[in-house]
Enzyme design. Structure first.
Site, PDB file in Angstrom:
ATOM      1  N   HIS A 178     -57.867   3.735 -39.832  1.00 17.41           N
ATOM      2  CA  HIS A 178     -56.535   4.299 -40.040  1.00 17.41           C
ATOM      3  C   HIS A 178     -56.546   5.107 -41.321  1.00 17.41           C
ATOM      4  CE1 HIS A 178     -52.191   4.629 -40.371  1.00 17.41           C
ATOM      5  NE2 HIS A 178     -52.191   4.368 -39.083  1.00 17.41           N
ATOM      6  N   ASP A 192     -53.209   0.391 -31.884  1.00 16.06           N
ATOM      7  CA  ASP A 192     -53.563   0.803 -30.537  1.00 16.06           C
ATOM      8  C   ASP A 192     -54.597  -0.110 -29.891  1.00 16.06           C
ATOM      9  OD1 ASP A 192     -51.893   3.012 -30.276  1.00 16.06           O
ATOM     10  OD2 ASP A 192     -53.217   4.204 -31.544  1.00 16.06           O
TER      11      ASP A 192
HETATM   12  N1  CMC Z   1     -65.337   4.712 -35.392  1.00 17.17           N
HETATM   13  C1  CMC Z   1     -66.434   5.050 -36.107  1.00 17.17           C
HETATM   14  N2  CMC Z   1     -66.386   5.641 -37.329  1.00 17.17           N
HETATM   15  C2  CMC Z   1     -65.179   5.900 -37.840  1.00 17.17           C
HETATM   16  C3  CMC Z   1     -63.994   5.578 -37.158  1.00 17.17           C
HETATM   17  C4  CMC Z   1     -64.107   4.960 -35.895  1.00 17.17           C
HETATM   18  N3  CMC Z   1     -63.004   4.645 -35.193  1.00 17.17           N
HETATM   19  N4  CMC Z   1     -62.929   5.963 -37.907  1.00 17.17           N
HETATM   20  C5  CMC Z   1     -63.423   6.505 -39.028  1.00 17.17           C
HETATM   21  N5  CMC Z   1     -64.794   6.466 -38.988  1.00 17.17           N
HETATM   22  C6  CMC Z   1     -65.714   6.902 -40.052  1.00 17.17           C
HETATM   23  C7  CMC Z   1     -65.837   8.413 -40.098  1.00 17.17           C
HETATM   24  O1  CMC Z   1     -66.891   8.865 -39.260  1.00 17.17           O
HETATM   25  C8  CMC Z   1     -66.095   8.637 -41.565  1.00 17.17           C
HETATM   26  O2  CMC Z   1     -67.463   8.287 -41.797  1.00 17.17           O
HETATM   27  P1  CMC Z   1     -68.311   9.097 -42.923  1.00 17.17           P
HETATM   28  O3  CMC Z   1     -67.629   8.779 -44.233  1.00 17.17           O
HETATM   29  O4  CMC Z   1     -69.697   8.551 -42.805  1.00 17.17           O
HETATM   30  O5  CMC Z   1     -68.212  10.556 -42.553  1.00 17.17           O
HETATM   31  C9  CMC Z   1     -65.251   7.576 -42.262  1.00 17.17           C
HETATM   32  O6  CMC Z   1     -65.127   6.517 -41.288  1.00 17.17           O
HETATM   33  C10 CMC Z   1     -63.860   8.062 -42.658  1.00 17.17           C
HETATM   34  O7  CMC Z   1     -63.235   8.589 -41.491  1.00 17.17           O
HETATM   35  P2  CMC Z   1     -62.207   9.810 -41.489  1.00 17.17           P
HETATM   36  O8  CMC Z   1     -62.258  10.465 -40.151  1.00 17.17           O
HETATM   37  O9  CMC Z   1     -62.449  10.666 -42.697  1.00 17.17           O
HETATM   38  O10 CMC Z   1     -60.850   9.050 -41.702  1.00 17.17           O
HETATM   39  P3  CMC Z   1     -59.436   9.614 -41.385  1.00 17.17           P
HETATM   40  O11 CMC Z   1     -58.498   8.933 -42.276  1.00 17.17           O
HETATM   41  O12 CMC Z   1     -59.455  11.108 -41.427  1.00 17.17           O
HETATM   42  O13 CMC Z   1     -59.186   9.197 -39.853  1.00 17.17           O
HETATM   43  C11 CMC Z   1     -58.511   8.026 -37.921  1.00 17.17           C
HETATM   44  C12 CMC Z   1     -58.366   8.143 -39.443  1.00 17.17           C
HETATM   45  C13 CMC Z   1     -57.477   7.038 -37.379  1.00 17.17           C
HETATM   46  C14 CMC Z   1     -58.238   9.389 -37.254  1.00 17.17           C
HETATM   47  C15 CMC Z   1     -59.948   7.552 -37.589  1.00 17.17           C
HETATM   48  O14 CMC Z   1     -60.185   6.290 -38.159  1.00 17.17           O
HETATM   49  C16 CMC Z   1     -60.223   7.508 -36.087  1.00 17.17           C
HETATM   50  O15 CMC Z   1     -60.626   8.514 -35.516  1.00 17.17           O
HETATM   51  N6  CMC Z   1     -60.018   6.320 -35.417  1.00 17.17           N
HETATM   52  C17 CMC Z   1     -60.156   6.234 -33.970  1.00 17.17           C
HETATM   53  C18 CMC Z   1     -58.902   6.752 -33.274  1.00 17.17           C
HETATM   54  C19 CMC Z   1     -57.752   5.802 -33.386  1.00 17.17           C
HETATM   55  O16 CMC Z   1     -57.879   4.596 -33.151  1.00 17.17           O
HETATM   56  N7  CMC Z   1     -56.559   6.338 -33.713  1.00 17.17           N
HETATM   57  C20 CMC Z   1     -55.323   5.570 -33.786  1.00 17.17           C
HETATM   58  C21 CMC Z   1     -54.776   5.496 -35.169  1.00 17.17           C
HETATM   59  S1  CMC Z   1     -53.492   4.242 -35.335  1.00 17.17           S
HETATM   60  C22 CMC Z   1     -52.178   4.784 -34.365  1.00 17.17           C
HETATM   61  C23 CMC Z   1     -51.485   5.951 -34.985  1.00 17.17           C
HETATM   62  O17 CMC Z   1     -50.708   5.710 -35.941  1.00 17.17           O
HETATM   63  O18 CMC Z   1     -51.674   7.063 -34.542  1.00 17.17           O
END
Ligand code: CMC
Length: 429
Positions: free
Chosen positions: A307, A364
């Site tokens: 998240h 989710d």
């Molecule tokens: N699986 C594997 N790796 C992950 C995941 C995941 N679900 N989420 C983040 N990472 C890794 C990402 O690859 C990055 O790694 P590195 O530092 O080596 O490049 C690190 O963690 C930081 O990730 P980020 O993408 O920079 O983080 P963010 O804050 O931009 O993204 C997120 C947050 C929710 C989009 C992301 O965690 C994600 O894609 N999760 C899966 C989709 C999901 O479950 N979304 C629902 C969110 S909750 C409901 C809502 O409020 O919408």
């Protein structure tokens, strides 16, 4: 405490006023920085940028705190109903008995939708994703209520649009569901409460009446409450942003639906179940999927994990996790996906990759499992999120308008080609 942050660039000092919120969150105000210095701030994805001052929802991602109008989510999920929470978010206070009665009565008055909506619906192929259909129908409401286009409407007129949205979106969701299945549409029943009425409109068929199981009803109420607002997330920011151009509330909400649809946001609940089913069909090998999620060359992510704001736990996921087992047991559902989900969660929480990046199950992860168990079709999961999030979008849009916020218009750092002369087509290689 300092009242200013100081920024020194090229020997010149700029004072940036410190802004502090009710919960001692601090930031500095850069709104005059460009005029004074020519500098902008750069923060792709707005990871550390406050877009507004809001009194709707408080969230502390480190401590796992979520409060609507000051009330902890745990207490609201335990004691409240979805419509009470909707009232709280939109009008700022929990309703008295009379206020709640009036609110519900107003909503009941507006639950019918124009019959011509059916013509619009029939134009969609039966395999159209329900989020695309719903956002189109939400926009179509502007055609049925053209007076909503006037940006200078009175608070009473805006309130009518708010009530219409809360009343009509569940009917439109149910109609899009029955239409896609080629079943006759069900009409709202004013003798029923909001969520029961919605479930009946979805699942009643001409040859079988749907009995609303109290466990299913309770689960849907909770899911809607837990999704009702989440401060400046992607879809809510979209609703505020679109509304800031003085676009009407229907159009702003339709934009929010499209933003929510993405798999990184509200579309994740659908992707969680699809992922768990995929793991099940691959012999339940959770390690293989964890490895894929950790591989930087593989675009696969563990859906329902991570998240932007919660870096310890998502309080909504905790509430749903506690309930998932109970709800499934009470419904007598033996769900292999729940077992896979638990195995996956346990393994991820011990894995250095997820621990170092503070990736925990989000709302989710468990909402998908519960909705699957209670018979909501998988492609309708993001739509359920939409019904839940609607009061939050409305409350935030209303606040943005009340504060007379200016049109949203971020800056950029241009990194394209410097000026160059036009090349005639005959001279291009
Ligand atoms: N699986 C594997 N790796 C992950 C995941 C995941 N679900 N989420 C983040 N990472 C890794 C990402 O690859 C990055 O790694 P590195 O530092 O080596 O490049 C690190 O963690 C930081 O990730 P980020 O993408 O920079 O983080 P963010 O804050 O931009 O993204 C997120 C947050 C929710 C989009 C992301 O965690 C994600 O894609 N999760 C899966 C989709 C999901 O479950 N979304 C629902 C969110 S909750 C409901 C809502 O409020 O919408």
């Amino acid at each position: 405490m300092a009242e200013f942050a100081e920024l020194n660039v090229d020997g010149k000092n700029y004072k940036l006023p410190i802004v502090e919120g009710t919960e001692q969150e601090r930031g500095f105000d850069i709104s005059k920085l460009r005029a004074e210095s020519g500098l902008i701030t750069l923060d792709t994805g707005f990871k550390n940028t406050g877009s507004t001052k809001s009194a709707v929802t408080f969230l502390d991602g480190e401590k796992g705190i979520l409060r609507y109008r000051g009330y902890p989510i745990e207490q609201l999920a335990e004691k409240s109903t979805f419509l009470e929470v909707a009232y709280l978010l939109i009008y700022g206070e929990l309703p008295s008995g009379q206020e709640l009665y009036d609110f519900k009565s107003e909503i009941k008055k507006h639950q019918l939708v124009h019959e011509d909506m059916k013509t619009i619906l029939q134009g969609f192929p039966s395999n159209a994703h329900p989020m695309g259909v719903l956002s189109s129908l939400a926009t179509s409401l502007t055609a049925f209520f053209p007076e909503s286009l006037d940006p200078n409407r009175s608070p009473e007129q805006i309130n009518l649009t708010i009530i219409r949205l809360l009343a009509k979106i569940p009917t439109l969701v149910a109609w899009s569901y029955t239409n896609a299945r080629g079943i006759q549409a069900n009409y709202p029943n004013n003798n029923l409460e909001y969520v029961s009425n919605f479930l009946k409109m979805m699942f009643d068929t001409p040859n079988e009446e749907y009995e609303v199981d109290p466990n299913v009803l309770e689960a849907m109420e909770k899911i809607f409450i837990l999704h009702a607002d989440h401060e400046q997330n992607c879809s809510t920011s979209t609703v505020r942003f679109v509304g800031s151009s003085q676009a009407n509330l229907y159009a702003s909400v339709a934009a929010g639906i499209n933003a929510l649809w993405g798999p990184l946001h509200g579309g994740a609940n659908q992707k969680v179940i699809e992922m768990l089913q995929n793991i099940k069909n691959n012999g339940g090998d959770t390690k293989k999927f964890l490895d894929k999620a950790k591989d930087p060359n593989d675009p696969f992510r563990l859906m329902g994990f991570g998240h932007r704001v919660y870096k310890n736990f998502d309080p909504r996921a905790l509430i749903l996790k506690k309930r998932a087992d109970k709800i499934l047991e009470r419904l007598g559902v033996d769900d292999p996906e729940l077992e896979i989900a638990k195995k996956l969660e346990e393994a991820a929480l011990k894995d250095d990759y997820f621990v170092e990046r503070k990736l925990y199950p989000n709302v989710d992860f468990y909402s998908g499992i519960i909705m699957n168990a209670i018979g909501i079709p998988v492609d309708m999961f993001p739509v359920m999120f939409t019904i839940g999030r609607l009061p939050g979008w409305i409350a935030q849009w209303k606040e943005m308008r009340l504060h007379k916020e200016p049109i949203g218009r971020p800056r950029q750092i241009y990194v394209g080609s410097p000026e160059r002369p036009y090349v005639e087509i005959s001279d291009r290689s």
